[in-house]
Design a protein around this motif. Structure first.
Motif, PDB file in Angstrom:
ATOM      1  N   ALA A 119       0.841  -1.194   0.000  1.00 26.13           N
ATOM      2  CA  ALA A 119       0.000   0.000   0.000  1.00 26.13           C
ATOM      3  C   ALA A 119       0.880   1.249   0.000  1.00 26.13           C
ATOM      4  CB  ALA A 119      -0.920  -0.003   1.210  1.00 26.13           C
ATOM      5  N   SER A 120       0.327   2.351  -0.516  1.00 26.85           N
ATOM      6  CA  SER A 120       1.178   3.533  -0.670  1.00 26.85           C
ATOM      7  C   SER A 120       0.395   4.834  -0.550  1.00 26.85           C
ATOM      8  CB  SER A 120       1.877   3.509  -2.033  1.00 26.85           C
ATOM      9  OG  SER A 120       0.924   3.594  -3.078  1.00 26.85           O
ATOM     10  N   ILE A 121       1.139   5.891  -0.180  1.00 26.98           N
ATOM     11  CA  ILE A 121       0.648   7.258  -0.205  1.00 26.98           C
ATOM     12  C   ILE A 121       1.641   8.092  -1.002  1.00 26.98           C
ATOM     13  CG2 ILE A 121       0.142   9.332   1.143  1.00 26.98           C
ATOM     14  CD1 ILE A 121      -0.580   7.563   3.488  1.00 26.98           C
ATOM     15  N   HIS A 122       1.119   8.852  -1.952  1.00 25.91           N
ATOM     16  CA  HIS A 122       1.932   9.830  -2.671  1.00 25.91           C
ATOM     17  C   HIS A 122       1.350  11.210  -2.412  1.00 25.91           C
ATOM     18  CE1 HIS A 122       3.158   6.244  -4.977  1.00 25.91           C
ATOM     19  NE2 HIS A 122       4.240   6.931  -5.291  1.00 25.91           N
ATOM     20  N   LEU A 123       2.203  12.170  -2.151  1.00 28.36           N
ATOM     21  CA  LEU A 123       1.798  13.562  -1.997  1.00 28.36           C
ATOM     22  C   LEU A 123       2.345  14.325  -3.191  1.00 28.36           C
ATOM     23  CD1 LEU A 123       2.692  14.024   1.794  1.00 28.36           C
ATOM     24  CD2 LEU A 123       0.571  13.139   0.793  1.00 28.36           C
ATOM     25  N   VAL A 124       1.446  14.970  -3.960  1.00 34.81           N
ATOM     26  CA  VAL A 124       1.890  15.651  -5.178  1.00 34.81           C
ATOM     27  C   VAL A 124       1.187  17.002  -5.301  1.00 34.81           C
ATOM     28  CG1 VAL A 124       2.379  13.499  -6.391  1.00 34.81           C
ATOM     29  CG2 VAL A 124       0.124  14.550  -6.626  1.00 34.81           C
ATOM     30  N   GLU A 125       1.780  17.856  -6.107  1.00 30.01           N
ATOM     31  CA  GLU A 125       1.197  19.164  -6.393  1.00 30.01           C
ATOM     32  C   GLU A 125       1.024  19.325  -7.899  1.00 30.01           C
ATOM     33  OE1 GLU A 125       2.118  22.445  -3.056  1.00 30.01           O
ATOM     34  OE2 GLU A 125       3.885  21.849  -4.210  1.00 30.01           O
ATOM     35  N   GLY A 126      -0.159  19.784  -8.302  1.00 31.27           N
ATOM     36  CA  GLY A 126      -0.420  20.049  -9.704  1.00 31.27           C
ATOM     37  C   GLY A 126      -1.028  18.867 -10.437  1.00 31.27           C
ATOM     38  N   GLU A 127      -1.893  19.185 -11.414  1.00 29.44           N
ATOM     39  CA  GLU A 127      -2.553  18.140 -12.193  1.00 29.44           C
ATOM     40  C   GLU A 127      -1.557  17.327 -13.010  1.00 29.44           C
ATOM     41  OE1 GLU A 127      -5.640  17.029 -12.430  1.00 29.44           O
ATOM     42  OE2 GLU A 127      -6.663  18.461 -11.117  1.00 29.44           O
ATOM     43  N   ASP A 128      -0.501  17.960 -13.470  1.00 30.48           N
ATOM     44  CA  ASP A 128       0.495  17.222 -14.251  1.00 30.48           C
ATOM     45  C   ASP A 128       1.136  16.125 -13.414  1.00 30.48           C
ATOM     46  OD1 ASP A 128       0.003  18.748 -16.472  1.00 30.48           O
ATOM     47  OD2 ASP A 128       1.713  20.088 -16.190  1.00 30.48           O
ATOM     48  N   ALA A 129       1.442  16.454 -12.166  1.00 31.77           N
ATOM     49  CA  ALA A 129       2.032  15.452 -11.277  1.00 31.77           C
ATOM     50  C   ALA A 129       1.027  14.358 -10.956  1.00 31.77           C
ATOM     51  CB  ALA A 129       2.521  16.122  -9.996  1.00 31.77           C
ATOM     52  N   LEU A 130      -0.235  14.742 -10.819  1.00 32.15           N
ATOM     53  CA  LEU A 130      -1.275  13.744 -10.527  1.00 32.15           C
ATOM     54  C   LEU A 130      -1.475  12.799 -11.707  1.00 32.15           C
ATOM     55  CD1 LEU A 130      -3.541  12.718  -8.638  1.00 32.15           C
ATOM     56  CD2 LEU A 130      -5.053  14.394  -9.732  1.00 32.15           C
ATOM     57  N   ASN A 131      -1.364  13.299 -12.901  1.00 35.85           N
ATOM     58  CA  ASN A 131      -1.644  12.497 -14.097  1.00 35.85           C
ATOM     59  C   ASN A 131      -0.676  11.336 -14.283  1.00 35.85           C
ATOM     60  OD1 ASN A 131      -3.909  13.943 -14.813  1.00 35.85           O
ATOM     61  ND2 ASN A 131      -2.798  15.359 -16.148  1.00 35.85           N
ATOM     62  N   GLN A 132       0.449  11.348 -13.577  1.00 36.96           N
ATOM     63  CA  GLN A 132       1.380  10.217 -13.693  1.00 36.96           C
ATOM     64  C   GLN A 132       0.764   8.921 -13.174  1.00 36.96           C
ATOM     65  OE1 GLN A 132       4.693  10.040 -10.683  1.00 36.96           O
ATOM     66  NE2 GLN A 132       3.786  11.980  -9.977  1.00 36.96           N
ATOM     67  N   PHE A 133      -0.297   9.031 -12.375  1.00 33.65           N
ATOM     68  CA  PHE A 133      -0.941   7.841 -11.817  1.00 33.65           C
ATOM     69  C   PHE A 133      -2.090   7.334 -12.686  1.00 33.65           C
ATOM     70  CE2 PHE A 133       0.711  10.356  -8.234  1.00 33.65           C
ATOM     71  CZ  PHE A 133       1.619   9.443  -7.727  1.00 33.65           C
ATOM     72  N   ASP A 134      -2.380   8.043 -13.745  1.00 33.64           N
ATOM     73  CA  ASP A 134      -3.443   7.625 -14.661  1.00 33.64           C
ATOM     74  C   ASP A 134      -2.880   6.604 -15.637  1.00 33.64           C
ATOM     75  OD1 ASP A 134      -5.518   7.303 -16.404  1.00 33.64           O
ATOM     76  OD2 ASP A 134      -5.759   9.430 -16.869  1.00 33.64           O
ATOM     77  N   ARG A 135      -3.335   5.351 -15.537  1.00 32.25           N
ATOM     78  CA  ARG A 135      -2.808   4.292 -16.396  1.00 32.25           C
ATOM     79  C   ARG A 135      -3.437   4.297 -17.782  1.00 32.25           C
ATOM     80  NH1 ARG A 135      -0.392   0.210 -13.527  1.00 32.25           N
ATOM     81  NH2 ARG A 135       0.356  -0.404 -15.586  1.00 32.25           N
ATOM     82  N   GLY A 136      -4.483   5.103 -17.986  1.00 34.99           N
ATOM     83  CA  GLY A 136      -5.032   5.261 -19.324  1.00 34.99           C
ATOM     84  C   GLY A 136      -6.264   4.448 -19.644  1.00 34.99           C
TER      85      GLY A 136
END
Length: 298
Positions: A119-136
């Motif tokens: 299990a994991s927690i990521h803390l990010v700022e900005g939509e661009d950084a969030l989009n890295q978790f979108d597998r498509g």
């Protein structure tokens, strides 16, 4: 592993409890769970919760000033909620606790059973950084038949592999793919490149019916409470986790395929014309077209 229906119910429960609330602190009790440190937990303290959203099997808590808490429960991660006047994580052993998110309205404790820390927690700022978790993968409950068919036949894979591929379909994992395939009366090893239009339509209908059924069922079970018994093995499931038990449709014993870290359950009578899926050809197929780890179907 909590999948689309379970994550939807978690988000609905959290929306009622933390939308508009202030994040007072993120207290990490197991350092392994925090995978990013920019921004730091301290940087996010004092910001209000704006919205919650689902990204595949991840839960995203959006905060003020374009910051996000991205949580992946993986196989054994779960949540416990305690209101502001309640004791957090009551009766939860400390070794199972990964983190506490303290809000002005209460405390969300993130737990994980077992010894493997996935299990994991990521803390990010900005939509661009969030989009890295979108597998498509497409959102199947919102997709049209044409969109579903396009994703399904994009590559020639077994149905089991295609349904659990987050690059194709968002939020479907091992448990609900078994239930979807049973409802559609299709083999988990049916190749997508050999499906006719009728079979694609069967699967499309089964995906929507299965996921909606389990969302509504879990929503009714949860009521106004907080979901604390999230599990991939439900007594009323047709085949998943039911190896050796009678199929609820035909009464034949449920069969299984075990490969690497994964198990698939199916009814031979309903889905494969009575044929057991165990031969040399299957072994060759599994080596090239089967999820080899939980990470591949995350």
């Amino acid at each position: 592993m909590p999948e689309l229906p379970d994550v939807v119910i978690y988000i609905e429960a959290l929306e009622k409890r933390i939308t508009g609330a202030t994040l007072d602190a993120i207290r990490i009790t197991n350092p392994f769970v925090l995978r990013t440190v920019q921004p730091s937990p301290e940087d996010l303290a004092g910001r209000k919760v704006v919205t919650l959203r689902r990204m595949g099997k991840r839960i995203v808590i959006a905060l003020e000033r374009d910051a996000f808490i991205v949580i992946h429960l993986m196989l054994a991660g779960r949540f416990r909620w305690a209101g502001a006047d309640e004791q957090p994580a009551k009766n939860v052993p400390p070794k199972l606790q990964l983190a506490r998110l303290v809000f002005s309205t209460g405390t969300l404790t993130f737990t994980e059973a077992g010894s493997k820390r996935r299990a994991s927690i990521h803390l990010v700022e900005g939509e661009d950084a969030l989009n890295q978790f979108d597998r498509g993968g497409i959102e199947v409950l919102e997709a049209t038949l044409d969109q579903f068919a396009d994703a399904l036949v994009r590559e020639n894979h077994t149905l089991k592999r295609a349904l659990t591929d987050p690059r194709l379909f968002s939020g479907i994992g091992n448990a609900y793919s078994d239930e979807i395939l049973h409802r559609s009366r299709l083999s988990p090893l049916q190749l997508t490149g050999r499906m006719d239009a009728e079979q694609v339509d069967q699967l499309f209908v089964a995906v929507k019916e299965t996921l909606r059924f389990w969302i509504e069922t879990t929503r009714a079970e949860t009521g106004n409470g907080f979901p604390e018994k999230v599990t991939a093995f439900r007594k009323t499931m047709a085949v998943h986790g039911k190896y050796g038990q009678p199929c609820p449709v035909c009464g034949a014993p449920v069969q299984r395929i075990v490969y690497a870290d994964n198990e698939t359950n199916y009814c031979a009578k309903c889905q494969t014309g009575g044929r057991l899926l165990a031969d040399r050809a299957l072994s060759r197929l599994l080596r090239t077209d089967w999820p080899r780890s939980l990470d591949e179907i995350e």
